[in-house]
Design a protein around this motif. Structure first.
Motif, PDB file in Angstrom:
ATOM      1  N   GLY A  50       0.810  -1.214   0.000  1.00  0.00           N
ATOM      2  CA  GLY A  50       0.000   0.000   0.000  1.00  0.00           C
ATOM      3  C   GLY A  50       0.843   1.262   0.000  1.00  0.00           C
ATOM      4  N   GLY A  51       0.531   2.174  -0.920  1.00  0.00           N
ATOM      5  CA  GLY A  51       1.252   3.432  -1.020  1.00  0.00           C
ATOM      6  C   GLY A  51       2.565   3.356  -1.760  1.00  0.00           C
ATOM      7  N   ASP A  98       4.997   1.970  -5.169  1.00  0.00           N
ATOM      8  CA  ASP A  98       4.811   1.847  -6.612  1.00  0.00           C
ATOM      9  C   ASP A  98       5.711   0.749  -7.164  1.00  0.00           C
ATOM     10  OD1 ASP A  98       7.402   2.997  -6.986  1.00  0.00           O
ATOM     11  OD2 ASP A  98       6.548   5.008  -6.955  1.00  0.00           O
ATOM     12  N   PHE A 138      -0.517   6.318  -7.739  1.00  0.00           N
ATOM     13  CA  PHE A 138       0.847   6.177  -7.246  1.00  0.00           C
ATOM     14  C   PHE A 138       1.827   6.072  -8.411  1.00  0.00           C
ATOM     15  CE2 PHE A 138      -1.907   4.708  -3.842  1.00  0.00           C
ATOM     16  CZ  PHE A 138      -1.419   5.450  -2.777  1.00  0.00           C
ATOM     17  N   PHE A 143      -5.330  16.464   3.029  1.00  0.00           N
ATOM     18  CA  PHE A 143      -4.528  15.805   1.998  1.00  0.00           C
ATOM     19  C   PHE A 143      -4.359  16.750   0.813  1.00  0.00           C
ATOM     20  CE2 PHE A 143      -6.221  12.458   4.561  1.00  0.00           C
ATOM     21  CZ  PHE A 143      -5.288  11.443   4.541  1.00  0.00           C
ATOM     22  N   ASP A 183      -0.932  13.967  -2.201  1.00  0.00           N
ATOM     23  CA  ASP A 183      -1.297  12.897  -1.274  1.00  0.00           C
ATOM     24  C   ASP A 183      -2.706  12.351  -1.507  1.00  0.00           C
ATOM     25  OD1 ASP A 183       1.142  13.192   0.136  1.00  0.00           O
ATOM     26  OD2 ASP A 183       0.289  14.861   1.278  1.00  0.00           O
ATOM     27  N   ALA A 218      -4.077  10.265  -3.455  1.00  0.00           N
ATOM     28  CA  ALA A 218      -4.243   8.816  -3.596  1.00  0.00           C
ATOM     29  C   ALA A 218      -4.261   8.135  -2.232  1.00  0.00           C
ATOM     30  CB  ALA A 218      -3.135   8.231  -4.464  1.00  0.00           C
ATOM     31  N   TRP A 219      -3.475   8.667  -1.293  1.00  0.00           N
ATOM     32  CA  TRP A 219      -3.464   8.107   0.064  1.00  0.00           C
ATOM     33  C   TRP A 219      -4.834   8.242   0.718  1.00  0.00           C
ATOM     34  CZ3 TRP A 219      -1.017   4.804   2.845  1.00  0.00           C
ATOM     35  CH2 TRP A 219       0.336   4.545   2.631  1.00  0.00           C
ATOM     36  N   TYR A 220      -5.460   9.377   0.529  1.00  0.00           N
ATOM     37  CA  TYR A 220      -6.788   9.593   1.111  1.00  0.00           C
ATOM     38  C   TYR A 220      -7.773   8.547   0.600  1.00  0.00           C
ATOM     39  CZ  TYR A 220     -11.432  11.470   1.874  1.00  0.00           C
ATOM     40  OH  TYR A 220     -12.751  11.605   2.228  1.00  0.00           O
ATOM     41  N   LEU A 224      -7.154   5.689  -0.847  1.00  0.00           N
ATOM     42  CA  LEU A 224      -6.725   4.353  -0.451  1.00  0.00           C
ATOM     43  C   LEU A 224      -7.244   4.016   0.945  1.00  0.00           C
ATOM     44  CD1 LEU A 224      -4.814   1.881  -1.094  1.00  0.00           C
ATOM     45  CD2 LEU A 224      -3.078   3.115   0.202  1.00  0.00           C
ATOM     46  N   LEU A 225      -7.079   4.935   1.877  1.00  0.00           N
ATOM     47  CA  LEU A 225      -7.512   4.699   3.251  1.00  0.00           C
ATOM     48  C   LEU A 225      -9.032   4.774   3.382  1.00  0.00           C
ATOM     49  CD1 LEU A 225      -4.783   6.836   5.062  1.00  0.00           C
ATOM     50  CD2 LEU A 225      -4.888   4.343   4.891  1.00  0.00           C
TER      51      LEU A 225
END
Length: 269
Positions: A51-52, A54, A81, A168, A172, A174-176, A178-179
């Motif tokens: 996760g996170g 590449d 990512f 975010f 960032d 994509a992180w938001y 993803l979670l």
């Protein structure tokens, strides 16, 4: 008849062993996904990053396995990512795997026997890909994988409750997502089992990814219970490794993948 994208669009270089090497973007619906492929005579190995992370997590490992096994190796960046774009409107694990399937078809490997290799959250994607493509997936290796369970769903929901979208930035985002989608993804996968015919090697890290002993024990127990629930699965311990086994023990990873590949996807299979 569909003309595969790799024939007309990809930038190809010739490696020392005479095989082609591809580094390209593939259009999937409203997104471009970044792929790197070492085309070989052997059957493909498709890698999923944690996760996170590449494609760079697997870059050197994939290159060595390609050279040693003459296998086709496929690494890529999931949505948001690396060099890949993200569709924030339709983002979830199902649409991501559907996009991966589309890309694999464009690359010309959708009818090929394949080994899936994943780390951590990447195991979610390997599991769903295998569930949807049981005829082509001949084995899965998961390095310290996240396992979808009711406890994992609860853990992910607790994380989602703490998220603040405005915290975010563009780099960032994509992180938001993803979670934010993690609980939905985990719950979705609980009812999407890997076919019993597919052999699985689960390699567990000595030290888990979380700050608390309770969460690390939960993470390890989920792996142990998953392997024990299957007749065609093996559990190994990566002695001394942190959660990121590919980074800590690349030689060990290469050796285990090569051994598994020769057993289940060798030229005589």
């Amino acid at each position: 008849m569909k003309t595969y994208v790799w024939i007309v669009l990809y930038l190809l270089t010739i490696t020392a062993d005479g095989y082609s090497q591809i580094d390209t973007l593939i259009r999937i619906n409203s997104c471009n996904l970044h792929f790197k492929v070492n085309a070989g005579a052997g059957k493909p190995i498709l890698f999923e990053s944690g996760g996170g992370l590449d494609h760079r997590q697997w870059d050197s490992i994939a290159n060595i396995l390609h050279e040693n096994l003459h296998a086709t190796t496929i690494i890529y960046d999931r949505q948001g990512f690396g060099k890949s774009e993200i569709d924030t409107v339709r983002y979830n694990i199902l649409t991501e795997v559907q996009g991966l399937e589309d890309a694999i078809e464009q690359l010309g490997y959708d009818q090929s026997d394949m080994l899936l290799v994943s780390h951590s959250l990447g195991a979610f994607y390997s599991r769903l890909y295998a569930h949807r493509n049981p005829a082509s997936v001949k084995g899965i290796i998961m390095f310290d994988p996240r396992i979808p369970t009711t406890d994992d769903v609860k853990f992910a929901k607790d994380i989602a409750k703490s998220l603040v979208r405005d915290a975010f930035g563009p780099e960032d985002i994509a992180w938001y997502y993803l979670l934010y989608r993690m609980a939905w993804n985990s719950n979705f996968l609980i009812n999407k089992p890997v076919p019993a015919s597919i052999p699985i090697l689960n390699i567990m890290a000595a030290y888990g990814p979380f700050d608390t002993e309770e969460e690390n024990n939960r993470f390890k127990s989920a792996q142990t219970n998953f392997v024990n629930s299957r007749k065609n699965a093996t559990l190994l311990l990566a002695q001394g490794s942190s959660h990121n086994i590919p980074q800590d023990m690349p030689d060990y990873v290469i050796a285990e993948v090569a051994k598994f590949y020769r057993q289940y996807l060798g030229f005589d299979k």
